[in-house]
Design an enzyme around this catalytic site. Structure first.
Site, PDB file in Angstrom:
ATOM      1  CB  THR A 142       0.392  73.419  17.319  1.00  0.00           C
ATOM      2  OG1 THR A 142       1.263  74.060  16.371  1.00  0.00           O
ATOM      3  CG2 THR A 142      -0.774  74.332  17.624  1.00  0.00           C
ATOM      4  CG  ASP A 143       2.569  68.096  18.784  1.00  0.00           C
ATOM      5  OD1 ASP A 143       1.624  67.813  18.031  1.00  0.00           O
ATOM      6  OD2 ASP A 143       2.703  67.583  19.905  1.00  0.00           O
ATOM      7  CD  GLN A 144       5.651  65.339  13.244  1.00  0.00           C
ATOM      8  OE1 GLN A 144       6.500  65.989  12.657  1.00  0.00           O
ATOM      9  NE2 GLN A 144       5.626  64.025  13.193  1.00  0.00           N
ATOM     10  N   GLY A 183      -0.869  68.057  15.242  1.00  0.00           N
ATOM     11  CA  GLY A 183      -1.955  68.998  14.984  1.00  0.00           C
ATOM     12  C   GLY A 183      -2.627  69.498  16.256  1.00  0.00           C
TER      13      GLY A 183
END
Lengths: 147, 147, 147, 147
Positions: free
Chosen positions: D25-27, D29
């Site tokens: 995942t990344d920021q 979401g």
């Protein structure tokens, strides 16, 4: 929440099989050392699911488990397409933190190829430490871990 | 916002140097193909910063740029510790989307080792498409890109 | 080989600046814990280069440095686009192994956001331990590290 | 070699289930766009195994399949702990190259969340193109793929 918990009281160990990906190798022909921490995370996810309280539920309730400490000791190398078993358990449990321990073997073998641990603090959305929910605590059996 | 913009009107190309990491290699002894998309992202970050509107500012304002399409053509392999230059530019600009194009060379060389593009949709926090902010649009010069 | 060594006798610390990539974040909005070990590796690469003996040269000579142990303690979280400084040094030096220690700060700040160490065994192509080349050993100054 | 081949003549599609990792995942979401190419690779590995000729065997015989082109179109986002199915098949087969196509759905659903393709050149240890071994070719059924 309690009624969602499957009856897993006293769960001790979870065993997660993982197939090594090509992306996880490096030019030494073996698995890159940082990826072991990803496999640790994958096995934690399955431990929590098996305990009856998937980690996705934690974050929905505003509870997060950032890592405070991570350690791995590498005994033997792993290769692309190896099938490994990560044995994971909870080796410490305090009011606002817990420690997972891990042993990695090739599937069906006994000799550890790596072992390690991670510590986690329970925090709320503001990153303030909070108590471990009782519904989780009461289902956990602590077993001494990898030092 | 406008006053924060450095005067970069008509910026066309940005050149970002990146050193290949050991973690980015695989057992074939070269860089794993998925990592090129990470370098594309690194160069987009620097393009936006150079344009005067860092990508961190977008997300603070509730504008996100998820990827709609990604493409890479690999001409030659790259190795650990190679120093590459990613040349990045905007090759399409519509009302709610844009396309970046990329050429990767070894630093100081002209022959492309890889080239590609990514398309991005401007969306708000609810993932609904939204218009590209005028402050950004007016600073961008579009150059035909990698097909 | 000796003549290739730049005169870096008694080098103690190397400071490597790294910009955090979007790919390195996770859905908690901070950097994924496994990526710190990648930044450790990036700083080791630059340490060896600065010492006058790039790691690419080791492998060409049939010397490899697999990781025996890796540890990181996380004090504060890091975010996308943060600019960090990894301070790296050699904290132990034995006949066939060495330990690197690391402190990560945000660039220009003093408070550590993370610290850790890695141990490495010098091995030949058959993965048998071998002695650290004298040309390297004599240029290294050992400084006590992160326990 | 022929005798090692399980009788999989005319295999068309392989379906590989993958659980999304927190690391992926990344920021925003959601899953980082570069990781889709890793899942493509994981499904290729299983396709070759199912065909009766695991990719590990290729490299032992001195045959490598570097990627020449990679493409992905993203329709919907994916989240941590999502269980996806990658459907993979061979969509082109030439004398020295082949193309894989992929459709990703959430497991049990029909709507594609992403689709793409990768092309691969068969090369020997010197990275010179070579013919696809007949034992492989004859077991493959080509199905038109994602353009």
């Amino acid at each position: 929440m309690r009624q969602n918990l499957r009856n897993k009281t006293n769960m001790k160990y979870y065993h997660k099989d993982i197939r090594i990906r090509y992306a996880e190798t490096d030019q030494m022909g073996v698995c890159y050392y940082g990826n072991y921490f990803v496999w640790f995370e994958v096995s934690r996810t399955e431990y929590f699911r098996e305990l009856g309280f998937p980690y996705t539920e934690y974050e929905k309730k505003g509870i997060f488990l950032p890592v405070g400490e991570a350690y791995c000791r590498y005994h033997k190398s792993l290769k692309y397409d190896d099938l490994i078993t990560v044995t994971v358990w909870i080796s410490k449990l305090k009011r606002t933190s817990m420690q997972f321990s891990y042993i990695i073997t090739k599937k069906g073998e006994k000799e550890p190829v790596a072992e390690g641990h991670t510590t986690h603090v329970f925090v709320n959305r503001d990153m303030k430490p909070c108590r471990i929910p009782e519904e989780i605590r009461k289902n956990i059996t602590v077993v001494e871990g990898v030092k």
